[in-house]
Design a protein around this motif. Structure first.
Motif, short mmCIF file in Angstrom:
data_model
loop_
_atom_site.label_atom_id
_atom_site.label_comp_id
_atom_site.label_asym_id
_atom_site.label_seq_id
_atom_site.Cartn_x
_atom_site.Cartn_y
_atom_site.Cartn_z
N PRO A 53 4.69 31.86 50.45
CA PRO A 53 3.87 31.03 51.34
C PRO A 53 3.57 29.63 50.78
CG PRO A 53 2.99 33.24 51.23
CD PRO A 53 4.06 33.16 50.20
N LEU A 54 3.31 29.53 49.49
CA LEU A 54 3.01 28.22 48.91
C LEU A 54 4.24 27.32 48.90
CD1 LEU A 54 0.69 29.17 45.89
CD2 LEU A 54 0.05 28.29 48.15
N CYS A 55 5.42 27.91 48.72
CA CYS A 55 6.65 27.12 48.78
C CYS A 55 6.91 26.63 50.20
CB CYS A 55 7.84 27.96 48.29
SG CYS A 55 7.75 28.35 46.53
N ILE A 56 6.61 27.48 51.17
CA ILE A 56 6.75 27.08 52.57
C ILE A 56 5.80 25.91 52.87
CG2 ILE A 56 6.48 27.82 54.96
CD1 ILE A 56 7.12 30.67 54.02
N GLN A 57 4.60 26.00 52.33
CA GLN A 57 3.63 24.92 52.53
C GLN A 57 4.13 23.61 51.90
OE1 GLN A 57 -0.28 25.94 51.14
NE2 GLN A 57 -1.07 23.86 51.35
N ASP A 58 4.70 23.70 50.70
CA ASP A 58 5.24 22.50 50.05
C ASP A 58 6.42 21.92 50.84
OD1 ASP A 58 3.40 22.68 48.03
OD2 ASP A 58 4.75 23.72 46.65
N ALA A 59 7.24 22.81 51.40
CA ALA A 59 8.41 22.35 52.17
C ALA A 59 7.98 21.61 53.43
CB ALA A 59 9.30 23.53 52.52
N ARG A 60 6.85 21.96 53.99
CA ARG A 60 6.38 21.34 55.23
C ARG A 60 5.57 20.08 55.02
NH1 ARG A 60 4.37 26.96 58.16
NH2 ARG A 60 6.41 27.58 59.04
N ARG A 61 5.15 19.84 53.80
CA ARG A 61 4.35 18.64 53.54
C ARG A 61 5.22 17.40 53.74
NH1 ARG A 61 1.23 19.05 47.92
NH2 ARG A 61 0.77 16.92 48.56
N PRO A 62 4.67 16.35 54.37
CA PRO A 62 5.47 15.13 54.63
C PRO A 62 6.02 14.51 53.36
CG PRO A 62 3.42 15.10 55.89
CD PRO A 62 3.31 16.24 54.94
N ARG A 63 5.21 14.48 52.31
CA ARG A 63 5.66 13.89 51.05
C ARG A 63 5.20 14.78 49.91
NH1 ARG A 63 7.56 8.85 51.15
NH2 ARG A 63 7.17 8.60 48.93
N HIS A 64 6.17 15.14 49.08
CA HIS A 64 5.87 15.96 47.91
C HIS A 64 6.87 15.60 46.82
CE1 HIS A 64 5.18 19.38 45.28
NE2 HIS A 64 4.13 19.70 45.98
N PRO A 65 6.43 15.45 45.59
CA PRO A 65 7.40 15.15 44.52
C PRO A 65 8.43 16.26 44.39
CG PRO A 65 5.13 14.82 43.77
CD PRO A 65 5.04 15.50 45.10
N PRO A 66 9.67 15.93 44.05
CA PRO A 66 10.67 16.97 43.83
C PRO A 66 10.19 18.01 42.81
CG PRO A 66 11.73 14.83 43.91
CD PRO A 66 10.24 14.57 43.92
N LYS A 67 10.50 19.25 43.06
CA LYS A 67 10.03 20.33 42.20
C LYS A 67 10.97 21.51 42.28
CE LYS A 67 6.80 23.07 43.58
NZ LYS A 67 5.53 23.69 44.02
N ILE A 68 10.76 22.49 41.41
CA ILE A 68 11.55 23.72 41.42
C ILE A 68 10.66 24.87 40.99
CG2 ILE A 68 12.39 23.31 39.08
CD1 ILE A 68 14.99 24.73 39.93
N GLU A 69 10.82 26.02 41.64
CA GLU A 69 10.10 27.23 41.29
C GLU A 69 11.07 28.40 41.38
OE1 GLU A 69 6.31 28.04 43.02
OE2 GLU A 69 5.81 25.91 43.21
N HIS A 70 10.93 29.34 40.45
CA HIS A 70 11.81 30.51 40.42
C HIS A 70 11.00 31.77 40.70
CE1 HIS A 70 15.04 28.05 38.85
NE2 HIS A 70 14.26 27.64 37.87
N GLN A 74 14.74 34.73 44.46
CA GLN A 74 15.21 33.44 44.97
C GLN A 74 14.60 32.29 44.17
OE1 GLN A 74 12.70 32.24 48.74
NE2 GLN A 74 13.19 34.44 48.88
N SER A 75 15.15 31.10 44.38
CA SER A 75 14.64 29.88 43.76
C SER A 75 14.31 28.88 44.86
CB SER A 75 15.67 29.27 42.80
OG SER A 75 15.93 30.13 41.72
#
Length: 320
Positions: A53-70, A74-75
């Motif tokens: 859910p938090l990754c989905i939230q980050d994906a929907r934000r208009p602007r977010h610094p590039p990031k990676i989570e494992h 999935q990644s």
């Protein structure tokens, strides 16, 4: 809009959400691209593939610094892609999110992605999907990196021209252009430092957790090297632009100092002359030289001597 590409090991299909299969059969590879879709539609897909859910939230934000989570299955990778036509270094970016699983890839973006669109229409897509989702994702991001490289390489002749014409072309226009270039290069430098770290973390994860996936490691290494080069190039051009600005300011300051030096010398010459003129211009009844028959000529000659002596002194000291 949802584009779905399905490769079952032998056949390749492209369509809409009707191609989504859960669970996926062995040797199947699924690519789901979500563009400008409603939150309900994309949420249904995210839940099907257990996206965090938090990754989905980050994906929907208009602007977010590039990031990676494992995660265990999935990644999640968030990058910024170069989009639209640009003039010089003025550019716009698009946030692209990727959920990379063992046999699926989900990409999500709010506007059309040039890199994703080119791969969706590429005749080699089926063969690329056969190599796995990580290879596919690396190929998409490789296209993003190439667009940034083209941007910087197109700017290089302009930077060389600024270097060549710095001495001949002075003025606010050149300085304004250089400052604008440095501003955009600072943004590129910051962006590529993020991309560099993201792909370094992804490559480290692949080597540690998926050391047997040689093809995926090779593809990720290729992209990492491009982002590393972009990070170095943007930092180099940023420093060069800064040096050119400093050089322009130094030349301008030097010209101003030359002008001020001449004005100072002229002022220094006329200060004693003005003192003498003021001294003998005072309205006192008794001035010894006032009634001397040659007083005027003595004073003018003395003033001329002082002026010539000061000029000679300044030339001797190379102030003129």
């Amino acid at each position: 809009m949802i584009n779905v590409c399905l490769y079952d090991g032998a056949n390749y299909k492209r369509g809409g959400p009707e191609l989504i299969q859960q669970p996926l059969a062995d040797n199947c590879m699924l690519w789901i691209d979500i563009e400008q879709e409603s939150a309900e539609s994309e949420q249904h897909i995210f839940e099907q593939f257990d996206c965090h859910p938090l990754c989905i939230q980050d994906a929907r934000r208009p602007r977010h610094p590039p990031k990676i989570e494992h995660f265990s299955e999935q990644s999640f990778v968030l990058l910024r892609e170069l989009v639209a036509e640009h003039e010089g270094l003025a550019f716009q970016t698009l946030q692209v999110a990727g959920f990379v699983g063992s046999n699926f890839l989900i990409t999500r973006h709010d506007k059309p992605s040039p890199a994703i669109s080119s791969w969706l229409e590429n005749s080699k897509l089926a063969a690329l999907m056969a190599r796995g989702p990580m290879v596919l994702f690396a190929s998409v991001t490789n296209s993003m990196a190439l667009a940034y490289i083209d941007l910087l390489l197109d700017f290089e002749p302009a930077l060389s021209e600024y270097e060549d014409t710095l001495l001949a072309t002075q003025g606010d226009t050149v300085l304004r252009e250089l400052i604008s270039c440095k501003t955009w290069l600072r943004k590129l430098k910051r962006l590529h430092s993020y991309h560099d770290r993201v792909y370094l973390a992804l490559l480290t994860h692949l080597k540690q957790e998926h050391s047997d996936e040689v093809d995926a490691i090779h593809s990720a290494t290729d992209v990492y090297e491009k982002f590393e080069r972009l990070n170095s190039l943007s930092a180099l051009y940023y420093d060069l632009a800064g040096d050119l600005i400093d050089g322009h300011i130094s030349l301008t300051s030097h010209q101003l100092n030359e002008t001020m030096r001449i004005l100072t010398v002229v002022t220094a010459i006329f200060v004693p002359l003005g003192f003498l003129a003021g001294l003998y211009g005072m309205n006192f009844d008794y001035i010894p030289e006032l009634h001397h028959p040659n007083g005027y000529f003595f004073l003018v000659g003395f003033m001329a001597f002082i002026a010539v002596a000061l000029v000679a002194l300044f030339k001797r000291n190379k102030w003129l």
